[in-house]
Design a protein around this motif. Structure first.
Motif, PDB file in Angstrom:
ATOM      1  N   ILE A 233       0.846  -1.195   0.000  1.00 34.99           N
ATOM      2  CA  ILE A 233       0.000   0.000   0.000  1.00 34.99           C
ATOM      3  C   ILE A 233       0.881   1.245   0.000  1.00 34.99           C
ATOM      4  N   LEU A 234       0.537   2.202  -0.844  1.00 30.81           N
ATOM      5  CA  LEU A 234       1.311   3.432  -0.939  1.00 30.81           C
ATOM      6  C   LEU A 234       0.750   4.478   0.014  1.00 30.81           C
ATOM      7  N   TRP A 235       1.647   5.157   0.709  1.00 30.05           N
ATOM      8  CA  TRP A 235       1.249   6.221   1.616  1.00 30.05           C
ATOM      9  C   TRP A 235       1.039   7.514   0.838  1.00 30.05           C
ATOM     10  N   LYS A 236       0.065   8.304   1.284  1.00 27.71           N
ATOM     11  CA  LYS A 236      -0.270   9.552   0.603  1.00 27.71           C
ATOM     12  C   LYS A 236      -0.277  10.708   1.589  1.00 27.71           C
ATOM     13  N   SER A 237      -0.125  11.912   1.037  1.00 28.40           N
ATOM     14  CA  SER A 237      -0.196  13.136   1.836  1.00 28.40           C
ATOM     15  C   SER A 237      -1.397  13.949   1.381  1.00 28.40           C
ATOM     16  N   SER A 238      -2.224  14.336   2.347  1.00 25.66           N
ATOM     17  CA  SER A 238      -3.398  15.149   2.038  1.00 25.66           C
ATOM     18  C   SER A 238      -3.239  16.589   2.508  1.00 25.66           C
ATOM     19  N   GLU A 239      -2.116  16.883   3.179  1.00 28.09           N
ATOM     20  CA  GLU A 239      -1.828  18.229   3.645  1.00 28.09           C
ATOM     21  C   GLU A 239      -0.364  18.541   3.361  1.00 28.09           C
ATOM     22  N   THR A 240      -0.037  19.817   3.417  1.00 31.90           N
ATOM     23  CA  THR A 240       1.336  20.242   3.180  1.00 31.90           C
ATOM     24  C   THR A 240       2.036  20.519   4.507  1.00 31.90           C
ATOM     25  N   GLY A 241       3.366  20.569   4.456  1.00 33.74           N
ATOM     26  CA  GLY A 241       4.132  20.918   5.642  1.00 33.74           C
ATOM     27  C   GLY A 241       4.761  19.713   6.315  1.00 33.74           C
ATOM     28  N   PRO A 242       5.709  19.938   7.220  1.00 35.21           N
ATOM     29  CA  PRO A 242       6.457  18.855   7.866  1.00 35.21           C
ATOM     30  C   PRO A 242       5.593  17.928   8.712  1.00 35.21           C
ATOM     31  N   LEU A 243       4.488  18.419   9.253  1.00 32.81           N
ATOM     32  CA  LEU A 243       3.646  17.570  10.092  1.00 32.81           C
ATOM     33  C   LEU A 243       2.939  16.486   9.294  1.00 32.81           C
ATOM     34  N   PHE A 244       2.860  16.649   7.982  1.00 33.09           N
ATOM     35  CA  PHE A 244       2.156  15.680   7.144  1.00 33.09           C
ATOM     36  C   PHE A 244       3.107  14.999   6.163  1.00 33.09           C
ATOM     37  N   GLY A 245       4.379  14.949   6.553  1.00 33.93           N
ATOM     38  CA  GLY A 245       5.373  14.280   5.729  1.00 33.93           C
ATOM     39  C   GLY A 245       6.153  13.262   6.538  1.00 33.93           C
ATOM     40  N   LEU A 246       7.340  12.941   6.058  1.00 39.18           N
ATOM     41  CA  LEU A 246       8.211  11.957   6.698  1.00 39.18           C
ATOM     42  C   LEU A 246       9.239  12.677   7.560  1.00 39.18           C
ATOM     43  N   SER A 247       9.355  12.255   8.810  1.00 41.02           N
ATOM     44  CA  SER A 247      10.326  12.825   9.737  1.00 41.02           C
ATOM     45  C   SER A 247      11.247  11.714  10.223  1.00 41.02           C
ATOM     46  N   LEU A 248      12.554  11.909  10.043  1.00 47.85           N
ATOM     47  CA  LEU A 248      13.549  10.902  10.412  1.00 47.85           C
ATOM     48  C   LEU A 248      14.607  11.516  11.311  1.00 47.85           C
ATOM     49  N   GLU A 249      15.009  10.761  12.324  1.00 45.30           N
ATOM     50  CA  GLU A 249      16.189  11.066  13.122  1.00 45.30           C
ATOM     51  C   GLU A 249      17.137   9.887  12.975  1.00 45.30           C
ATOM     52  N   LEU A 250      18.362  10.156  12.544  1.00 42.20           N
ATOM     53  CA  LEU A 250      19.276   9.100  12.131  1.00 42.20           C
ATOM     54  C   LEU A 250      20.561   9.141  12.943  1.00 42.20           C
ATOM     55  N   ASN A 251      21.099   7.963  13.191  1.00 37.27           N
ATOM     56  CA  ASN A 251      22.377   7.800  13.873  1.00 37.27           C
ATOM     57  C   ASN A 251      23.371   7.216  12.870  1.00 37.27           C
ATOM     58  N   ILE A 252      24.342   8.015  12.450  1.00 36.47           N
ATOM     59  CA  ILE A 252      25.263   7.558  11.406  1.00 36.47           C
ATOM     60  C   ILE A 252      26.392   6.705  11.965  1.00 36.47           C
ATOM     61  N   GLU A 253      26.542   6.624  13.292  1.00 34.52           N
ATOM     62  CA  GLU A 253      27.586   5.806  13.929  1.00 34.52           C
ATOM     63  C   GLU A 253      28.965   6.139  13.351  1.00 34.52           C
ATOM     64  N   GLN A 254      29.349   7.386  13.493  1.00 39.53           N
ATOM     65  CA  GLN A 254      30.595   7.828  12.870  1.00 39.53           C
ATOM     66  C   GLN A 254      31.823   7.121  13.439  1.00 39.53           C
ATOM     67  N   ASP A 255      31.748   6.645  14.686  1.00 36.45           N
ATOM     68  CA  ASP A 255      32.870   5.908  15.259  1.00 36.45           C
ATOM     69  C   ASP A 255      33.092   4.570  14.565  1.00 36.45           C
ATOM     70  N   GLN A 256      32.110   4.128  13.777  1.00 39.61           N
ATOM     71  CA  GLN A 256      32.234   2.869  13.048  1.00 39.61           C
ATOM     72  C   GLN A 256      32.737   3.068  11.616  1.00 39.61           C
ATOM     73  N   TYR A 257      33.071   4.296  11.256  1.00 34.94           N
ATOM     74  CA  TYR A 257      33.485   4.578   9.880  1.00 34.94           C
ATOM     75  C   TYR A 257      34.867   3.991   9.590  1.00 34.94           C
ATOM     76  N   ILE A 258      35.064   3.616   8.336  1.00 36.03           N
ATOM     77  CA  ILE A 258      36.355   3.129   7.842  1.00 36.03           C
ATOM     78  C   ILE A 258      36.892   4.181   6.886  1.00 36.03           C
ATOM     79  N   GLY A 259      38.037   4.751   7.231  1.00 37.51           N
ATOM     80  CA  GLY A 259      38.553   5.895   6.483  1.00 37.51           C
ATOM     81  C   GLY A 259      38.854   5.607   5.025  1.00 37.51           C
ATOM     82  N   SER A 260      39.217   4.373   4.694  1.00 34.80           N
ATOM     83  CA  SER A 260      39.533   4.053   3.302  1.00 34.80           C
ATOM     84  C   SER A 260      38.281   3.939   2.438  1.00 34.80           C
TER      85      SER A 260
END
Length: 527
Positions: A233-260
């Motif tokens: 099923i596809l999600w739809k937006s019936s209103e505009t603005g951030p309250l009616f969209g997708l909100s993400l908080e992400l953890n990139i785990e930078q201490d796990q990065y490989i420099g190469s």
């Protein structure tokens, strides 16, 4: 009884036509008694015919080209289908998992044995590796120059080393699934809501996952298909603005990065229509840690026309040979997917291998960057592409209908200094821990809001600009302007042609009959 003199001749027919035709100027040629007037009207008549013929030729050339007109319209719906949002960490593999004791980690380390790709901030080793790579590159270049004196290629040793590393990782992923070594959904996604609905759990209703050669685990929200290839099923937006969209908080785990693998920290995000293969490396947006990013979208629908019916745009589903992503990703046809598929097929035909960054049939090996023969062949294919020999651009027309999105982005610092402790407490309550001390919180986390700015969407359509009714109208205008011809004039010309043909046929018949009579008389004359 009709006599011979009463029968019309071709000269009489032409004279009668020019005296009574509705075509301007023709009557003047016949009725004028002075030769100077006749010559003048003949010149004017021929000039008008010439100009009219030239103009008709121009009109036909325009009609034959079948030009297209672009129209822009604004339409509005009560709700719009929310696009597919692909989110990838810029780092593909976590260093703790790579150094672990799992079978996949051991297989990867075995493939990369002898490559110091897990070391950090070791300048001596880096300089030594670079020096070795330069010597190897110089040796390879000398052998290539001996084989082909005309080819002079100066290659970057760091680029070759990075390509060799990515190829080995791709080879390991082909034999073993590396997803467990990448950033996991439960660690990567701290918080997710869509119109206030929680989407922080990995469910086929919300998310799918695929492996990207540069970014590792990428997660797709509202992709339209589950991991098993079933429609969702596809999600739809019936209103505009951030309250009616997708909100993400992400953890990139930078201490796990490989420099190469990456020298950048953050997230890559790609927004596309459902079914379209996401290419975050080619057309994505980069998000930096420590910031909240707002992405306002406006939908644009493109409708292309195929006036010659020669597949200048792709109407129906394309053959599998034009979209190698269909089997692995259930992706629909797109120009980018077609070009990458074409590139992979040409590499397979010319070199017997395919680079790690392109879709690869299981029976085809990877092109080895460390192999000078493979490198030379890949460069040759690239030269063919630049020169247009591969014909990939011509054989990959755009879809006749596709949806794209225009973006408006803005940034702000996040979280604030006064809210860091409160935010860390909130994470602890959700069992979401972030590595690092409080002062380092911003280097690990970021926030993004994706929403529609307006429910109006732009429709850009192509329609035929010069069709047959327009051509016929302009044709009549040109003939009427210069020589006063109309459809009835053409009927008069047709009548004249038929009368001339009839007259010539009668003359030919009479001549044959007269010749037969003469022969018969000569045969019966007494000697």
């Amino acid at each position: 009884m009709e006599t011979k003199n009463d029968r019309p001749s071709v000269t009489l027919l032409l004279s009668d036509f020019f005296q009574h035709t509705s075509m301007h100027g023709a009557e003047r040629i016949v009725t004028s008694h002075e030769w100077i007037r006749k010559i003048l009207w003949i010149i004017l008549m021929l000039g008008a015919l010439g100009v009219s013929s030239w103009q008709i030729h121009q009109l036909y050339s325009l009609y034959h080209k079948r030009p297209l007109a672009t129209h822009v319209a604004i339409e509005r719906d009560s709700d719009l289908t929310f696009p597919a949002v692909t989110v990838c960490d810029l780092n593909s593999l976590r260093i703790d998992q790579v150094k672990g004791e799992s079978a996949v980690a051991k297989a990867l380390r075995g493939e990369l044995k002898g490559v110091d790709w897990l070391k950090r901030d070791d300048e001596d080793d880096e300089e030594e590796d670079q020096h070795d790579a330069e010597e190897e590159d110089q040796h390879d270049a000398e052998e290539e120059d001996q084989r082909d004196a005309e080819e002079e290629v100066e290659e970057d040793p760091q680029f070759i080393a990075k390509e060799n590393l990515m190829t080995k990782i791709a080879k390991t992923n082909a034999r073993h699934d590396l997803t467990e070594l990448g950033h996991q959904f439960e660690d990567f996604i701290i918080y997710c809501t869509f119109r206030g609905i929680n989407c922080a759990n990995f469910s086929s209703t919300h998310w799918t996952r695929f492996w990207h050669f540069a970014y590792g685990n990428c997660y797709v929200f509202n992709g339209g298909y589950s991991d098993q290839g079933e429609r969702t099923i596809l999600w739809k937006s019936s209103e505009t603005g951030p309250l009616f969209g997708l909100s993400l908080e992400l953890n990139i785990e930078q201490d796990q990065y490989i420099g190469s693998l990456t020298q950048e920290a953050g997230v890559r995000i790609d927004i596309s229509d459902q079914g379209e293969m996401p290419f975050p490396l080619d057309k994505g947006l980069s998000l930096a840690p420590g910031y909240a990013m707002s992405v306002g979208m406006r939908k644009v629908v493109l409708k292309r026309s195929d006036p010659f019916r020669n597949n200048s745009c792709m109407k129906n589903s394309a053959p599998e040979s034009m979209n190698l992503f269909k089997d692995t990703m259930k992706a629909d046809y797109s120009t980018a997917a077609c070009k990458k598929s074409c590139w992979a097929q040409k590499q397979q035909e010319e070199c017997g291998c395919v680079e790690y960054k392109y879709p690869r049939p299981k029976s085809t090996r990877f092109c080895e960057t460390s192999n000078k023969t493979d490198r030379a062949c890949v460069r040759k294919v690239k030269d063919y592409f630049i020169k247009g020999v591969l014909n990939c651009s011509q054989s990959c027309p755009p879809p006749c209908k596709e949806s794209t999105f225009k973006f408006t982005t803005s940034y702000s610092l996040w979280p604030t200094t006064s809210s860091e402790k409160l935010y860390r407490a909130k994470l602890k309550a959700r069992n979401k821990e972030v590595d690092g001390e409080s002062d380092d919180l911003r280097k690990h986390i970021l926030k993004v809001n994706v929403f529609f700015e307006e429910l109006n969407y732009e429709v850009i359509s192509e329609d035929p600009a010069y069709e047959l009714p327009s051509f016929m109208s302009d044709l009549g205008g040109s003939l009427g302007l210069w020589i006063g011809m109309s459809v009835l004039t053409f009927a008069e010309i047709l009548e004249l042609i038929l009368l001339i043909c009839y007259t010539l046929a009668r003359k030919l018949k009479n001549r044959v009959g007269a010749r037969s009579s003469t022969v018969a008389v000569e045969m019966f004359q007494p000697e």
